[in-house]
Motif scaffolding. Structure first.
Motif, mmCIF file in Angstrom:
data_model
loop_
_atom_site.group_PDB
_atom_site.id
_atom_site.type_symbol
_atom_site.label_atom_id
_atom_site.label_comp_id
_atom_site.label_asym_id
_atom_site.label_seq_id
_atom_site.Cartn_x
_atom_site.Cartn_y
_atom_site.Cartn_z
ATOM 1 N N ASN A 149 11.773 -44.749 30.252
ATOM 2 C CA ASN A 149 13.298 -44.191 30.698
ATOM 3 C C ASN A 149 13.528 -44.939 31.928
ATOM 4 O OD1 ASN A 149 14.402 -42.487 28.609
ATOM 5 N ND2 ASN A 149 12.542 -40.903 29.424
ATOM 6 N N LEU A 150 14.524 -45.705 32.169
ATOM 7 C CA LEU A 150 14.853 -46.529 33.309
ATOM 8 C C LEU A 150 16.209 -46.119 34.036
ATOM 9 C CD1 LEU A 150 14.252 -49.935 31.670
ATOM 10 C CD2 LEU A 150 12.388 -48.502 32.845
ATOM 11 N N TYR A 151 16.068 -45.761 35.410
ATOM 12 C CA TYR A 151 17.102 -45.473 36.291
ATOM 13 C C TYR A 151 17.470 -46.320 37.527
ATOM 14 C CZ TYR A 151 15.754 -41.196 33.373
ATOM 15 O OH TYR A 151 15.377 -40.396 32.582
ATOM 16 N N GLY A 152 18.809 -46.678 37.701
ATOM 17 C CA GLY A 152 18.932 -47.396 39.039
ATOM 18 C C GLY A 152 20.305 -47.082 39.416
ATOM 19 N N VAL A 153 20.459 -47.694 40.815
ATOM 20 C CA VAL A 153 21.696 -47.481 41.496
ATOM 21 C C VAL A 153 21.759 -48.439 42.607
ATOM 22 C CG1 VAL A 153 22.739 -46.091 43.298
ATOM 23 C CG2 VAL A 153 21.478 -44.627 41.564
ATOM 24 N N GLN A 154 22.928 -49.144 42.466
ATOM 25 C CA GLN A 154 23.457 -50.248 43.315
ATOM 26 C C GLN A 154 24.347 -50.058 43.986
ATOM 27 O OE1 GLN A 154 23.841 -53.764 41.042
ATOM 28 N NE2 GLN A 154 21.772 -53.657 39.842
ATOM 29 N N VAL A 155 24.559 -50.347 45.219
ATOM 30 C CA VAL A 155 25.728 -50.194 46.175
ATOM 31 C C VAL A 155 25.956 -51.386 46.855
ATOM 32 C CG1 VAL A 155 25.194 -48.102 46.624
ATOM 33 C CG2 VAL A 155 24.036 -49.487 48.179
ATOM 34 N N PHE A 156 27.302 -51.754 47.127
ATOM 35 C CA PHE A 156 27.550 -52.725 48.048
ATOM 36 C C PHE A 156 28.836 -52.359 48.737
ATOM 37 C CE2 PHE A 156 30.890 -56.117 48.873
ATOM 38 C CZ PHE A 156 29.897 -57.042 49.383
ATOM 39 N N TYR A 157 28.934 -52.697 50.134
ATOM 40 C CA TYR A 157 30.192 -52.144 51.019
ATOM 41 C C TYR A 157 30.462 -53.113 52.109
ATOM 42 C CZ TYR A 157 33.105 -49.282 53.617
ATOM 43 O OH TYR A 157 34.299 -48.837 54.076
ATOM 44 N N ALA A 213 28.626 -57.184 55.393
ATOM 45 C CA ALA A 213 28.551 -56.411 54.298
ATOM 46 C C ALA A 213 27.187 -56.055 53.936
ATOM 47 C CB ALA A 213 29.009 -57.350 53.003
ATOM 48 N N ILE A 214 26.793 -54.824 53.348
ATOM 49 C CA ILE A 214 25.587 -54.470 53.201
ATOM 50 C C ILE A 214 25.451 -54.140 51.707
ATOM 51 C CG2 ILE A 214 26.123 -51.999 53.767
ATOM 52 C CD1 ILE A 214 23.255 -51.896 54.919
ATOM 53 N N ASN A 215 24.217 -54.402 51.159
ATOM 54 C CA ASN A 215 24.006 -54.119 49.654
ATOM 55 C C ASN A 215 22.694 -53.598 49.517
ATOM 56 O OD1 ASN A 215 22.808 -56.755 49.922
ATOM 57 N ND2 ASN A 215 22.779 -56.877 47.688
ATOM 58 N N GLY A 216 22.342 -52.916 48.550
ATOM 59 C CA GLY A 216 21.032 -52.394 48.073
ATOM 60 C C GLY A 216 21.011 -51.903 46.880
ATOM 61 N N TRP A 217 19.851 -51.407 46.538
ATOM 62 C CA TRP A 217 19.637 -50.869 45.165
ATOM 63 C C TRP A 217 18.238 -49.997 45.128
ATOM 64 C CZ3 TRP A 217 18.768 -56.220 44.989
ATOM 65 C CH2 TRP A 217 17.570 -56.813 44.795
ATOM 66 N N TRP A 270 12.878 -51.362 45.375
ATOM 67 C CA TRP A 270 14.122 -51.039 46.055
ATOM 68 C C TRP A 270 14.457 -52.437 46.977
ATOM 69 C CZ3 TRP A 270 13.147 -52.015 51.179
ATOM 70 C CH2 TRP A 270 11.962 -51.824 51.623
ATOM 71 N N ALA A 271 15.722 -52.401 47.463
ATOM 72 C CA ALA A 271 16.163 -53.812 48.325
ATOM 73 C C ALA A 271 17.102 -53.216 48.952
ATOM 74 C CB ALA A 271 16.115 -54.779 47.447
ATOM 75 N N VAL A 272 17.380 -53.911 50.109
ATOM 76 C CA VAL A 272 18.304 -53.972 51.046
ATOM 77 C C VAL A 272 18.753 -55.103 51.761
ATOM 78 C CG1 VAL A 272 19.294 -52.924 53.569
ATOM 79 C CG2 VAL A 272 17.828 -51.440 51.840
ATOM 80 N N GLY A 273 20.036 -55.767 51.584
ATOM 81 C CA GLY A 273 20.583 -56.848 51.973
ATOM 82 C C GLY A 273 21.764 -56.874 52.919
#
Length: 153
Positions: free
Chosen positions: A21-29, A36-40, A59-62
């Motif tokens: 079972n795989l779960y993920g969340v991504q964000v970009f603002y 701009a900032i993004n991550g997952w 995980w990652a942050v950009g």
């Protein structure tokens, strides 16, 4: 070089089915036109049928800087954890021994600058540093540069 523990996250028990079972969340603002900032973050629950369970995550942050230096160019910084097997049932062996998950954390740190030469040409140099390759601190860090050129027709 030490044992390649980072490969465990993609391993299976020979001759045994695996369900995940795989779960993920991504964000970009985009905080402003120049920043701009993004991550997952992602998480996986593995079941090695008839043997036990494992858990993996990454995980990652950009950070992105649009129009840095020139309109149409962009600078970026990125930090993330490579996929890592964080836990494993004590009776499951994926190649490192019973119950052995990845012992260390491997980070991917990257910086790049995409320079717009013309409307249809971009050149992007970058630098990547990988700590504890294969999630094993016994392996020396890797550092390498790259250049990508894009032509649009």
């Amino acid at each position: 070089m030490g044992k390649l523990f980072g490969l465990l996250v993609n391993s299976t028990v020979a001759g045994v089915g695996t369900v995940a079972n795989l779960y993920g969340v991504q964000v970009f603002y985009q905080l402003s036109p120049k920043f701009a900032i993004n991550g997952w973050v992602s998480y996986a629950a593995h079941r090695y049928l008839g043997h036990g369970d494992g858990e993996a995550m990454d995980w990652a942050v950009g950070l992105a800087f649009p129009d840095l230096g020139k309109r149409g160019s962009v600078g970026g910084l990125f930090v993330g954890m490579a996929p890592k097997l964080i836990s494993l049932s004590k009776n499951v062996d994926l190649g490192a021994g019973l119950g052995q998950a990845d012992k260390d954390t491997s980070l991917h740190i990257e910086g790049f600058y995409q320079y717009k030469i013309a409307d249809n040409i971009e050149i992007t140099p970058g630098l990547i540093w990988v700590t504890a390759p294969d999630s094993n601190a016994s392996n020396p860090d890797s550092l390498f540069g790259w250049v990508r050129t894009v032509y649009r027709f």
